[in-house]
Design an enzyme around this catalytic site. Structure first.
Site, PDB file in Angstrom:
ATOM      1  N   CYS A   2      54.161   4.040  12.999  1.00 37.78           N
ATOM      2  CA  CYS A   2      54.165   3.095  11.892  1.00 37.78           C
ATOM      3  C   CYS A   2      55.487   2.340  11.857  1.00 37.78           C
ATOM      4  CB  CYS A   2      53.971   3.847  10.579  1.00 37.78           C
ATOM      5  SG  CYS A   2      52.629   5.055  10.633  1.00 37.78           S
ATOM      6  N   ARG A  49      51.090   1.303   8.325  1.00 35.89           N
ATOM      7  CA  ARG A  49      50.533   2.445   9.045  1.00 35.89           C
ATOM      8  C   ARG A  49      49.622   2.047  10.200  1.00 35.89           C
ATOM      9  NH1 ARG A  49      46.211   7.182   7.345  1.00 35.89           N
ATOM     10  NH2 ARG A  49      46.924   8.681   8.906  1.00 35.89           N
ATOM     11  N   SER A  51      47.068   4.278  12.116  1.00 36.97           N
ATOM     12  CA  SER A  51      46.473   5.595  11.891  1.00 36.97           C
ATOM     13  C   SER A  51      46.245   6.324  13.214  1.00 36.97           C
ATOM     14  CB  SER A  51      45.142   5.446  11.147  1.00 36.97           C
ATOM     15  OG  SER A  51      45.329   4.779   9.917  1.00 36.97           O
ATOM     16  N   ILE A  52      46.875   7.494  13.360  1.00 40.06           N
ATOM     17  CA  ILE A  52      46.772   8.294  14.585  1.00 40.06           C
ATOM     18  C   ILE A  52      46.331   9.720  14.287  1.00 40.06           C
ATOM     19  CG2 ILE A  52      48.029   9.190  16.591  1.00 40.06           C
ATOM     20  CD1 ILE A  52      47.655   6.162  16.674  1.00 40.06           C
ATOM     21  N   ILE A  53      46.950  10.353  13.290  1.00 37.41           N
ATOM     22  CA  ILE A  53      46.635  11.733  12.906  1.00 37.41           C
ATOM     23  C   ILE A  53      46.227  11.751  11.433  1.00 37.41           C
ATOM     24  CG2 ILE A  53      47.623  14.037  12.515  1.00 37.41           C
ATOM     25  CD1 ILE A  53      49.309  13.661  14.994  1.00 37.41           C
ATOM     26  N   GLU A  76      55.848  10.727  15.423  1.00 43.49           N
ATOM     27  CA  GLU A  76      54.906  11.842  15.534  1.00 43.49           C
ATOM     28  C   GLU A  76      55.698  13.138  15.684  1.00 43.49           C
ATOM     29  OE1 GLU A  76      51.821  11.506  15.054  1.00 43.49           O
ATOM     30  OE2 GLU A  76      51.364   9.411  15.506  1.00 43.49           O
ATOM     31  N   ASP A  99      51.278  15.190   9.827  1.00 41.36           N
ATOM     32  CA  ASP A  99      52.630  15.636  10.179  1.00 41.36           C
ATOM     33  C   ASP A  99      53.652  15.110   9.179  1.00 41.36           C
ATOM     34  OD1 ASP A  99      52.170  13.048  11.052  1.00 41.36           O
ATOM     35  OD2 ASP A  99      53.227  13.271  12.947  1.00 41.36           O
ATOM     36  N   VAL A 284      50.279  -3.095  35.556  1.00 39.64           N
ATOM     37  CA  VAL A 284      50.409  -4.540  35.728  1.00 39.64           C
ATOM     38  C   VAL A 284      51.275  -4.831  36.942  1.00 39.64           C
ATOM     39  CG1 VAL A 284      50.105  -5.037  33.274  1.00 39.64           C
ATOM     40  CG2 VAL A 284      52.414  -4.718  34.193  1.00 39.64           C
ATOM     41  N   GLY A 358      56.180   7.641  31.404  1.00 39.51           N
ATOM     42  CA  GLY A 358      57.108   8.522  32.104  1.00 39.51           C
ATOM     43  C   GLY A 358      58.578   8.283  31.845  1.00 39.51           C
TER      44      GLY A 358
END
EC number: 6.3.5.4
Length: 635
Positions: A2, A49, A51-53, A76, A99, A284, A358
């Site tokens: 967020c 927000r 929204s993920i969890i 997160e 969380d 890409v 990564g």
């Protein structure tokens, strides 16, 4: 994932809802799914927000059951379920499964120590109404941004600088010291920004406001602790640490995917994700030979059996999007791959809401090619100091282009005097030519070695390779790598997760001796051995390519007229010697010198200056069309 803002009025006058809304609305790309605010007299919290969890229950700002502790939080927390269970055992009552609420109850339980217990990426502000304290923190390594400023009557905080520029009393002025540093590093090192009076909260630090007084202090610091153990211990430990981290980073209630390049870092992430689920991967590239990883990434995707998507970027599309993406960055960051990363995020946002990547593997496991230099220079660095100095003085008298000149000069210096991080754009001599200010006469001016000296001082007991890693973690990784990763994915309302940049992963990586990081003629040796059974054989030995972007080529051809016009029209005469900039551009086009990175650094600053200082180019809240279509479908 967020965006947040917070306001604290030092005179204890009520915070304006209008000002808070204006600041929050500029973060709509970070949080297109919901918005919220909380006002409590002289304190205001704002939130956008993604929204993920706990999609239904995680609205913010969020409070405890008594309504006297409020939080606005970006990030997160990957160990929130374990913390939640522990807190419930201690009598805390939860109304959501988010969380975010876990941080609130953790603060109730342990107070200012709560960031020490969090495993994840985070920036947050907590308003403790009973104690009349505003408390915030940023994650260990700086995955999530945290900016702050102080005006005559207020403190303002936020996920992005553009929000702070909307706070009453904030000025748009270039910080001269930051400009000088930018010419060296291609970004502005912590804790400064390119704006005078606006600062970054350093990673691993907390911030406290009480009775109008602010205090910033560390809660964690980077420490390498190499151990004398068998090579097999580090190979097995690395594999287990990464497996556990990837598992933690897969927690979400929405679709996930991963970026995939030609190297071992992202390939390792995808391979470990495949042990849990089918994976969508995104790459890409460019249509210029030597500047594309598409073919290799496609082969890796086939080996790993991922559902693969790719995009080829043209010069026209890159240039078309450049101004808006510099607006998203907030500060000039002259890494061409930052813009390319935006296109990868745009592609991924069509298929997923969360993407893993990564970043951090090179800094933690010793992956940059320059980390091999101490080994190459070992015969020189073992010489007496006076002999090395004599060799360096002799080499400096040799004509340019003589083979071995640079090798002798670098070997004559200590690592602290030759390595300033992964980017050294303008030397001190060149900065004198390109900057219009007499740098030596400016009391605020500090040379590159003065900037890095205090970091090296904390790493004085380490060997040269570990010193280089330590420096990059405190400069390059947080100022360039993680910054562009956050801003370019958030521009597409996409959450990026970085399993390598995890406290538990670093805790183990920090125990690996240098002899196992740089070994067998390659870098990241332990990591390569740990992952070799899961990846195509060629990945193990492939040299690091980075994310090659053909700006050098484009500046000679597609971008030349645009670059020349920007130099002419930009109102940066106060900062940049335009005659010398045009000379470099012309020499670059004619092939007389390779000034590609230097010119790009100047152009990005000029474009940033037009957008934020001159305000000739205007952008409003932006939401990716793919995110908008997802929202419409959800309705």
């Amino acid at each position: 994932m967020c965006g947040f803002v917070a306001l604290y009025n030092k005179t204890k006058q009520p915070v304006s809802q209008t000002s808070l809304n204006q600041m929050t609305d500029l973060l709509s790309h970070r949080g297109p799914d919901d918005a919220g605010s909380h006002l409590d007299k002289y304190v205001g919290l704002g939130f956008r927000r993604l929204s993920i969890i706990d999609l239904k229950g995680g609205r913010q700002p969020l409070c405890n059951e008594t309504g006297d502790i409020w939080i606005t939080f970006n990030g997160e927390i990957y160990n929130y379920q374990e913390l939640q269970s522990w807190l419930k055992d201690r009598g805390h009552r939860f109304k959501t499964d988010s969380d975010t609420e876990t941080i609130v109850h953790l603060y109730e339980e342990v107070g200012f120590d709560c960031p020490k217990h969090l495993r994840g990426m985070f920036s947050f502000m907590i308003w403790d109404r009973k104690k009349q304290i505003l408390f915030g923190a940023r994650d260990h390594f700086g995955v999530k941004p945290f900016y702050w400023t102080e005006t005559a009557d207020s403190f303002a905080f936020g996920s992005e600088i553009k929000s702070l520029l909307e706070a009453p009393g904030t000025e748009r002025k270039v910080n001269p010291t930051s400009f000088y540093h930018y010419l060296t590093f291609q970004y502005v090192p912590d804790p400064d920004t390119m704006f005078e009076g606006i600062h970054k909260l350093p990673p691993g630090h907390s911030i406290t406001i009480k009775e109008g007084e602010m205090k910033i202090e560390p809660y964690w610091s980077v420490e390498f602790k190499p151990e004398d153990r068998p090579f097999s211990h580090f190979v097995e430990g690395t594999r287990e640490a990464l497996k556990e981290s990837v598992d933690k980073h897969l927690v979400s209630d929405v679709a996930r995917g991963s970026f995939l390049s030609s190297g071992i870092d992202s390939s390792s992430i995808v391979a470990l994700m495949r042990q849990h689920e089918d994976v969508k991967t995104f790459t890409v590239g460019f249509d210029i030979p030597g500047y594309s990883e598409l073919d290799i990434a496609r082969e890796t995707a086939q080996f790993l059996k991922s559902d693969h998507y790719e995009l080829k970027i043209t010069a026209d599309r890159y240039l078309e999007e450049l101004p808006r993406l510099i607006w998203h960055q907030d500060e000039p960051v002259a890494d061409p791959s930052a813009i390319a990363l935006y296109f990868a995020a745009e592609l991924a946002s069509q298929h997923a809401s969360v993407v893993l990547s990564g970043e951090g593997a090179d800094e933690f496991f010793g992956g940059y090619n320059i980390y091999r230099e101490p080994h190459s220079l070992r015969h020189l660095t073992r010489m007496p100091t006076w002999m090395r100095a004599s060799l360096g003085n002799f080499a400096s008298l040799l004509p340019e282009g003589v083979k071995g000149k640079s090798f002798l000069i670098r070997g004559s210096k200590e690592v602290e005097d030759r390595f300033f991080g992964n980017a050294l754009i303008f030397s001190e001599e060149m900065k004198q030519k390109i900057a219009t200010t007499n740098l030596g006469a400016d009391p605020a001016y500090r040379r590159a070695d003065e900037i890095t000296a205090e970091i090296y001082e904390r790493a004085h007991a380490y060997d040269d390779v570990t010193k280089m890693q330590y420096l990059d973690i405190h400069t390059w990784m947080r100022g360039n790598i993680l910054m562009k990763a956050d801003k370019m994915t958030m521009a597409n309302s996409l959450e990026l997760r970085v399993p390598f940049v995890d406290p538990k992963v670093f805790e183990f990586a920090a125990t690996i001796p240098t002899k196992y990081k740089i070994a067998n003629g390659t870098t990241k040796y332990v990591l390569r051995e740990a992952m070799k059974d899961l990846l195509p054989p060629q990945i193990k030995s492939r040299k690091k390519l980075g994310f090659p972007v053909p700006t050098r080529h484009w500046l000679k051809h597609d971008f030349y007229d645009w670059a020349r016009n920007l130099i002419y029209t930009s109102e940066t005469d106060e900062w940049i010697n335009k005659s010398f900039a045009l000379h470099m551009l012309k020499a670059h086009k004619e092939g007389k010198a390779d000034y590609g990175r230097k010119i790009w650094t100047l152009l990005v600053f000029m474009l940033w200056h037009q957008i934020f200082i001159e305000q000739k180019i205007s952008f409003g809240p932006y939401v990716s069309p793919y995110i908008e279509s997802r929202r419409q479908q959800a309705r």
